[in-house]
Design an enzyme around this catalytic site. Sequence first.
Site, PDB file in Angstrom:
ATOM      1  CB  CYS A 156     -27.853 -32.550 -25.694  1.00 50.05           C
ATOM      2  SG  CYS A 156     -27.681 -31.541 -27.189  1.00 50.05           S
ATOM      3  NE  ARG A 159     -27.801 -29.047 -35.064  1.00 50.24           N
ATOM      4  CZ  ARG A 159     -28.569 -28.668 -34.065  1.00 50.24           C
ATOM      5  NH1 ARG A 159     -28.716 -27.371 -33.834  1.00 50.24           N
ATOM      6  NH2 ARG A 159     -29.188 -29.541 -33.299  1.00 50.24           N
ATOM      7  CG  HIS A 206     -26.591 -36.995 -28.222  1.00 46.00           C
ATOM      8  ND1 HIS A 206     -27.727 -36.949 -27.441  1.00 46.00           N
ATOM      9  CD2 HIS A 206     -26.432 -35.728 -28.719  1.00 46.00           C
ATOM     10  CE1 HIS A 206     -28.245 -35.721 -27.476  1.00 46.00           C
ATOM     11  NE2 HIS A 206     -27.478 -34.960 -28.235  1.00 46.00           N
TER      12      HIS A 206
END
EC number: 6.3.5.13
Length: 238
Positions: free
Chosen positions: A92, A125, A189
């Site tokens: 990320c 997002r 993640h």
Amino acid sequence: MSTLRIVWLYPDLLSTYGDRGNLLVLAHRARARGIDVEPMQVRSDQRVPHTADMYLIGGGEDGPQAVAADRLLQDGALNRAAEAGKPILAICAGYQLLGSSFYANGRAYEGLNILDLRSDRGPSRAVGEIAGDAAPQLGIGQITGFENHGGRTHLGEAVQPLARVTAGIGNDGTTEGAWAGHVIGTYMHGPGLARNPRLADLLLAWAVGVDPSQLPPIDDTWPERLRAERFGALAAAQ
């Protein structure tokens, strides 16, 4: 190799959504094969060791990301590790700062130029499950993870996508992550390596200098159950 030295970079700045779990997964999978492991957590006020065998970077917010990039640029050791062919896994925010530039705190920042890519802000997002078909050359099959980021990453000619997206956004809704040499960046993640044991073994094989097929097999019952559950949940949601 007598001891595998794995550096977890800047846990005081970049360590969100369980990314430290990648270090635990690698250490477990190495020790299960009789490889001694020395995990090393290097904070942002410490020098990055140049003698490690693998380097890990996690995700984080804009402010810590900008600070981490500046300190890594001043330190220089991560760039030298990449040039020496040491495996690097970046997640990320850590992935973004490996490129030429990234966007944080309302402006662009200089990256480390380890990977041929740049990142900016996306229209929305990206939050939720991400999955894809990994680059065939890597031999790791499908990937699965969790993403939560506002960036979009644009790949240059000197890198290849880690995967083609089948669910989620990743770089841009089409590709996810990037790789070149022994450097891998991803938005996964989860932690990513808990969900992707073959990716973990690829990194280990690079670190110890063997083909992944030469690593002794270990019991992957639980990682495979996790993968099946996550892919099943995606299929049910479609």
